[in-house]
Design a protein around this motif. Structure first.
Motif, short mmCIF file in Angstrom:
data_model
loop_
_atom_site.label_atom_id
_atom_site.label_comp_id
_atom_site.label_asym_id
_atom_site.label_seq_id
_atom_site.Cartn_x
_atom_site.Cartn_y
_atom_site.Cartn_z
N MET A 1 0.84 -1.16 0.00
CA MET A 1 0.00 0.00 0.00
C MET A 1 0.89 1.24 0.00
SD MET A 1 -3.07 1.15 2.61
CE MET A 1 -2.22 0.71 4.09
N ALA A 2 0.63 2.16 -0.88
CA ALA A 2 1.40 3.39 -0.97
C ALA A 2 1.13 4.28 0.24
CB ALA A 2 1.04 4.15 -2.24
N LYS A 3 2.13 4.99 0.65
CA LYS A 3 2.01 5.88 1.80
C LYS A 3 1.94 7.32 1.32
CE LYS A 3 2.59 2.92 5.22
NZ LYS A 3 1.85 2.81 6.42
N THR A 4 1.16 8.12 2.02
CA THR A 4 1.03 9.54 1.75
C THR A 4 1.42 10.28 3.01
OG1 THR A 4 -0.77 9.19 0.20
CG2 THR A 4 -0.58 11.38 1.13
N GLN A 5 2.21 11.32 2.85
CA GLN A 5 2.59 12.12 4.01
C GLN A 5 1.47 13.09 4.34
OE1 GLN A 5 6.51 13.76 3.89
NE2 GLN A 5 6.07 15.25 5.48
N LEU A 6 1.17 13.17 5.63
CA LEU A 6 0.12 14.06 6.13
C LEU A 6 0.73 14.86 7.27
CD1 LEU A 6 -2.91 14.86 6.22
CD2 LEU A 6 -3.21 12.99 7.84
N ASN A 7 0.74 16.16 7.13
CA ASN A 7 1.28 17.02 8.19
C ASN A 7 0.13 17.64 8.96
OD1 ASN A 7 4.06 16.71 7.40
ND2 ASN A 7 3.59 18.02 5.66
N VAL A 8 0.19 17.53 10.27
CA VAL A 8 -0.85 18.12 11.12
C VAL A 8 -0.17 18.93 12.21
CG1 VAL A 8 -2.52 16.27 10.68
CG2 VAL A 8 -0.97 16.08 12.60
N ARG A 9 -0.89 19.90 12.71
CA ARG A 9 -0.40 20.71 13.83
C ARG A 9 -1.29 20.45 15.03
NH1 ARG A 9 3.28 24.59 12.30
NH2 ARG A 9 3.34 25.02 10.08
N VAL A 10 -0.65 20.13 16.15
CA VAL A 10 -1.36 19.90 17.40
C VAL A 10 -0.62 20.66 18.49
CG1 VAL A 10 -2.26 17.63 16.70
CG2 VAL A 10 -0.08 17.79 17.91
N ASP A 11 -1.30 20.91 19.60
CA ASP A 11 -0.63 21.59 20.70
C ASP A 11 0.39 20.64 21.33
OD1 ASP A 11 -1.85 20.20 23.16
OD2 ASP A 11 -3.64 20.85 22.05
N GLU A 12 1.32 21.20 22.09
CA GLU A 12 2.42 20.41 22.65
C GLU A 12 1.91 19.30 23.57
OE1 GLU A 12 5.86 18.68 23.11
OE2 GLU A 12 5.53 20.31 21.67
N GLY A 13 0.85 19.56 24.31
CA GLY A 13 0.31 18.52 25.19
C GLY A 13 -0.19 17.31 24.42
N THR A 14 -0.86 17.56 23.30
CA THR A 14 -1.36 16.47 22.46
C THR A 14 -0.19 15.71 21.84
OG1 THR A 14 -3.38 17.70 21.99
CG2 THR A 14 -2.81 15.92 20.47
N ALA A 15 0.82 16.43 21.38
CA ALA A 15 2.00 15.79 20.79
C ALA A 15 2.71 14.92 21.83
CB ALA A 15 2.95 16.84 20.23
N ARG A 16 2.84 15.46 23.04
CA ARG A 16 3.50 14.71 24.11
C ARG A 16 2.71 13.44 24.44
NH1 ARG A 16 4.80 18.61 27.00
NH2 ARG A 16 2.77 18.99 27.98
N ALA A 17 1.38 13.58 24.52
CA ALA A 17 0.54 12.42 24.82
C ALA A 17 0.67 11.36 23.73
CB ALA A 17 -0.92 12.85 24.97
N ALA A 18 0.70 11.78 22.48
CA ALA A 18 0.84 10.83 21.36
C ALA A 18 2.17 10.10 21.45
CB ALA A 18 0.71 11.55 20.03
N ARG A 19 3.24 10.84 21.74
CA ARG A 19 4.56 10.21 21.87
C ARG A 19 4.58 9.20 23.02
NH1 ARG A 19 6.36 15.73 21.70
NH2 ARG A 19 6.69 16.31 19.54
N GLU A 20 4.01 9.61 24.15
CA GLU A 20 4.00 8.72 25.33
C GLU A 20 3.19 7.47 25.08
OE1 GLU A 20 2.63 11.25 28.48
OE2 GLU A 20 4.53 12.34 28.59
N ARG A 21 2.00 7.61 24.49
CA ARG A 21 1.14 6.45 24.22
C ARG A 21 1.80 5.52 23.20
NH1 ARG A 21 -2.55 5.42 27.87
NH2 ARG A 21 -4.05 4.69 26.34
N ALA A 22 2.42 6.09 22.18
CA ALA A 22 3.10 5.26 21.18
C ALA A 22 4.25 4.49 21.83
CB ALA A 22 3.60 6.13 20.03
N LEU A 23 5.04 5.18 22.63
CA LEU A 23 6.17 4.55 23.31
C LEU A 23 5.69 3.42 24.22
CD1 LEU A 23 9.23 4.56 23.91
CD2 LEU A 23 8.75 6.21 25.73
N ALA A 24 4.61 3.67 24.96
CA ALA A 24 4.06 2.65 25.86
C ALA A 24 3.60 1.41 25.10
CB ALA A 24 2.89 3.24 26.65
N ARG A 25 3.19 1.60 23.86
CA ARG A 25 2.73 0.48 23.03
C ARG A 25 3.86 -0.10 22.17
NH1 ARG A 25 -1.64 3.37 24.15
NH2 ARG A 25 -3.71 2.47 24.04
N GLY A 26 5.05 0.47 22.27
CA GLY A 26 6.19 -0.04 21.52
C GLY A 26 6.07 0.20 20.03
N MET A 27 5.53 1.34 19.65
CA MET A 27 5.36 1.64 18.22
C MET A 27 5.72 3.09 17.96
SD MET A 27 1.16 1.89 17.88
CE MET A 27 0.88 0.22 18.39
N SER A 28 5.85 3.41 16.69
CA SER A 28 6.14 4.79 16.30
C SER A 28 4.87 5.63 16.44
CB SER A 28 6.61 4.85 14.84
OG SER A 28 5.54 4.50 13.97
#
Length: 75
Positions: free
Chosen positions: A1-28
């Motif tokens: 499946m081809a990948k498409t780049q999608l750029n989004v802007r979120v506040d720092e708290g949302t970005a931090r939460a996404a990073r933490e949740r991804a790390l906790a699940r062992g994924m990017s």
């Protein structure tokens, strides 16, 4: 499946939460966001089953202690 780049802007708290949740699940973060979108656009039942499976895995030892082998097979 081809990948498409999608750029989004979120506040720092949302970005931090996404990073933490991804790390906790062992994924990017990319994979974490992909899975969130798939779940949101997919069947609600799959989301429930995934959450229930996570819950059972997380509390497996508690259930085993409370309802040990003597309760196996009972309904």
């Amino acid at each position: 499946m081809a990948k498409t780049q999608l750029n989004v802007r979120v506040d720092e708290g949302t970005a931090r939460a996404a990073r933490e949740r991804a790390l906790a699940r062992g994924m990017s973060v990319n994979r974490y966001i992909e899975e969130l979108v798939r779940k949101d656009t997919g069947e609600v039942g799959h989301t429930f089953v995934d959450a229930a499976a996570d819950f059972m895995k997380q509390y497996e030892s508690v259930f085993a202690e409370e309802f040990g082998a003597e309760h196996e097979g009972r309904r």
